[in-house]
Design an enzyme around this catalytic site. Structure first.
Site, mmCIF file in Angstrom:
data_model
loop_
_atom_site.group_PDB
_atom_site.id
_atom_site.type_symbol
_atom_site.label_atom_id
_atom_site.label_comp_id
_atom_site.label_asym_id
_atom_site.label_seq_id
_atom_site.Cartn_x
_atom_site.Cartn_y
_atom_site.Cartn_z
ATOM 1 N N GLU A 170 -9.377 9.730 -8.484
ATOM 2 C CA GLU A 170 -10.392 8.638 -7.530
ATOM 3 C C GLU A 170 -11.606 9.183 -6.862
ATOM 4 O OE1 GLU A 170 -7.495 5.742 -5.506
ATOM 5 O OE2 GLU A 170 -6.029 7.577 -6.110
ATOM 6 N N THR A 204 -1.789 -4.133 0.433
ATOM 7 C CA THR A 204 -1.449 -3.816 -1.530
ATOM 8 C C THR A 204 -0.916 -4.857 -1.897
ATOM 9 O OG1 THR A 204 -1.630 -1.926 -1.533
ATOM 10 C CG2 THR A 204 -0.419 -2.670 -3.294
ATOM 11 N N LYS A 242 -9.495 -4.888 -6.969
ATOM 12 C CA LYS A 242 -8.838 -5.270 -5.671
ATOM 13 C C LYS A 242 -8.637 -6.728 -5.237
ATOM 14 C CE LYS A 242 -5.917 -1.507 -3.618
ATOM 15 N NZ LYS A 242 -5.901 -0.870 -2.675
ATOM 16 N N ARG A 269 -5.523 8.039 -0.497
ATOM 17 C CA ARG A 269 -4.831 9.545 -0.447
ATOM 18 C C ARG A 269 -5.063 10.572 -0.294
ATOM 19 N NH1 ARG A 269 -9.962 7.155 -2.817
ATOM 20 N NH2 ARG A 269 -11.269 8.217 -2.681
ATOM 21 N N HIS A 290 7.584 19.126 -26.139
ATOM 22 C CA HIS A 290 8.681 18.223 -27.221
ATOM 23 C C HIS A 290 7.593 17.343 -27.934
ATOM 24 C CE1 HIS A 290 12.030 20.275 -26.383
ATOM 25 N NE2 HIS A 290 11.867 19.717 -25.002
ATOM 26 N N SER A 292 -3.076 0.246 3.510
ATOM 27 C CA SER A 292 -4.245 -0.413 4.106
ATOM 28 C C SER A 292 -2.953 -1.119 5.147
ATOM 29 C CB SER A 292 -5.003 -0.514 3.345
ATOM 30 O OG SER A 292 -3.857 -1.383 1.909
ATOM 31 N N SER A 351 1.993 1.224 2.746
ATOM 32 C CA SER A 351 0.910 0.606 2.499
ATOM 33 C C SER A 351 0.578 1.558 2.893
ATOM 34 C CB SER A 351 0.711 -0.777 1.878
ATOM 35 O OG SER A 351 -0.653 -0.728 1.661
ATOM 36 N N GLY A 389 -2.373 5.862 -4.252
ATOM 37 C CA GLY A 389 -1.961 6.987 -2.725
ATOM 38 C C GLY A 389 -0.695 7.185 -2.050
ATOM 39 N N SER A 390 -0.636 5.981 -1.505
ATOM 40 C CA SER A 390 0.667 5.574 -0.848
ATOM 41 C C SER A 390 2.405 6.154 -2.051
ATOM 42 C CB SER A 390 1.231 4.457 -0.473
ATOM 43 O OG SER A 390 -0.157 4.018 0.539
HETATM 44 C C1 F6R Z 1 -7.188 5.300 -2.248
HETATM 45 C C2 F6R Z 1 -6.169 5.561 -3.204
HETATM 46 C C3 F6R Z 1 -5.601 4.341 -3.859
HETATM 47 C C4 F6R Z 1 -4.358 3.520 -3.044
HETATM 48 C C5 F6R Z 1 -3.750 2.048 -3.704
HETATM 49 C C6 F6R Z 1 -2.589 1.396 -2.898
HETATM 50 O O1 F6R Z 1 -7.818 5.658 -1.790
HETATM 51 O O2 F6R Z 1 -5.592 6.327 -2.760
HETATM 52 O O3 F6R Z 1 -4.609 4.662 -5.324
HETATM 53 O O4 F6R Z 1 -3.460 4.001 -2.358
HETATM 54 O O5 F6R Z 1 -5.145 1.441 -4.251
HETATM 55 O O6 F6R Z 1 -3.791 0.879 -1.720
HETATM 56 P P1 F6R Z 1 -2.592 1.637 -0.349
HETATM 57 O O7 F6R Z 1 -2.270 2.937 -0.639
HETATM 58 O O8 F6R Z 1 -3.547 1.214 1.008
HETATM 59 O O9 F6R Z 1 -1.830 0.517 -0.130
#
Ligand code: F6R
Length: 347
Positions: free
Chosen positions: A234, A102, A342, A149, A250, A99, A97, A55-56
């Site tokens: 998701e 990541t 994770k 996301r 193609h 959170s 990121s 999502g980031s």
């Molecule tokens: C969860 C989501 C995931 C996170 C990914 C990376 O809502 O969208 O795709 O974005 O796991 O985590 P972050 O964004 O925290 O680095």
């Protein structure tokens, strides 16, 4: 579930994702105020690398799609550990990121520190914020409490600001204001209170209730097609395909034959500003796949600027995936497999 049954929606959506989505225009507006502290450490970088996942990273895709129209400086969206070999000298690294925990992005930030590259972090906290504090890296601090996301506004608008502060204006203030107006105007029409008969996101979701979505964009809207796919995975926990014209003409077009195509729902992300040759390809694609497909539907970007057009389609996709989740009786908030992955891979 009937999509106009507000009580059933409220019962299934216990985390209030509908409120988060309804507040997306306000999120975008707030996000335009976010800036790096201390200041962005480079002017006129030769290369920009956005290191992010999931999502980031979607915010980076949106940026790259906007940049393609304007900048001679390449913008690479790096999804993985470390950094590409091209990231040297006056490369600006944006480590994003939501959170901040990541592993791939933290590793990219460490690589940027090791190479002494100018960097900005975009995060709510976690290990990424700690690294930024330790090394005096410029930080954009985001409001916490959302699923990454669902924080596209917070994650995206600071990227525009970082680039502008580095001397690379990608989107003018007037274009950003238009984009905010466009998503603001869309919000009421997509919310659960708006009945299916007048709600495009509910109508799109209904086409996907029992079929696998295949989302196709053009050269501009293709970046958003991938975002639809990831939102569907998701939020609604369903498989989806995403592709871009002309490339899918193609190869993937050949899969639209026989009984397998009956299980598929094509969604074409159209753009009033697409080139005539792309419009023709969409039209012919539709003619060729419609006889075998479960369904083919088109939806059109709103607004004038590229940013407004892309953001409007991304917002529509968020709501569509939300209603697909409702139709399938799935809570759109939790992502248990991703969380578990994770947990098991974090060092
Ligand atoms: C969860 C989501 C995931 C996170 C990914 C990376 O809502 O969208 O795709 O974005 O796991 O985590 P972050 O964004 O925290 O680095």
């Amino acid at each position: 579930m009937r999509l106009d049954d507000l009580a059933a929606i409220g019962a299934l959506d216990g985390h209030g994702v509908r409120h988060v989505l309804a507040a997306f225009p306000a999120q975008c507006r707030d996000a335009t105020e976010l800036a790096a502290r201390p200041a962005v450490p480079v002017r006129q970088p030769a290369l920009v690398v956005v290191a992010a996942m999931g999502g980031s990273a979607a915010s980076g895709d949106l940026l790259a799609a906007c940049v393609a129209e304007r900048l001679s400086v390449p913008v690479i969206i790096h999804r993985g550990y470390g950094l590409p070999a091209a990231a040297v000298g006056d490369t600006l690294v944006i480590a994003s990121s939501y959170s901040g925990d990541t592993a791939e992005v933290v590793a990219a930030a460490r690589a940027a520190v090791a190479r002494a590259l100018p960097m900005v972090t975009v995060t709510t906290g976690g290990a990424l914020a700690a690294l930024a504090r330790e090394h005096g890296v410029a930080q954009v601090t985001l409001p916490a409490g959302l699923m990454p996301r669902m924080a596209l506004g917070y994650l995206f608008f600071p990227l525009l600001r970082i680039l502008a502060d580095a001397g690379l204006e990608v989107v003018s203030p007037a274009e950003a204001a238009e984009a905010l107006d466009v998503v603001g105007e869309m919000a009421c029409g997509l919310a659960p209170e708006r009945p299916s008969a007048a709600n495009e996101a509910k109508q799109l979701a209904l086409t996907m209730a029992t079929r696998t979505p295949a989302i196709y964009g053009g050269p501009v809207t293709g970046a958003v097609a991938y975002r639809w796919k990831t939102d569907l995975a998701e939020n609604a926990k369903v498989f989806a395909l995403a592709g871009t014209l002309p490339e899918m003409n193609h190869n993937e077009i050949e899969a639209w034959q026989g009984t397998a195509a009956r299980a598929m729902q094509a969604v074409l992300l159209r753009d009033h500003q697409e080139a005539p040759e792309i419009a023709r390809r969409f039209d012919v694609l539709r003619q060729l796949i419609e006889p075998a497909a479960g369904g083919v539907v088109e939806t059109w970007a709103r607004g004038k600027s590229r940013l407004a057009r892309l953001l409007s389609l991304a917002y529509l996709g968020e709501w569509t995936s939300y209603y697909v989740a409702m139709l399938r009786g799935v809570d759109p908030w939790p992502i248990p497999l991703l969380d578990e992955l994770k947990r098991r891979t974090q060092s």
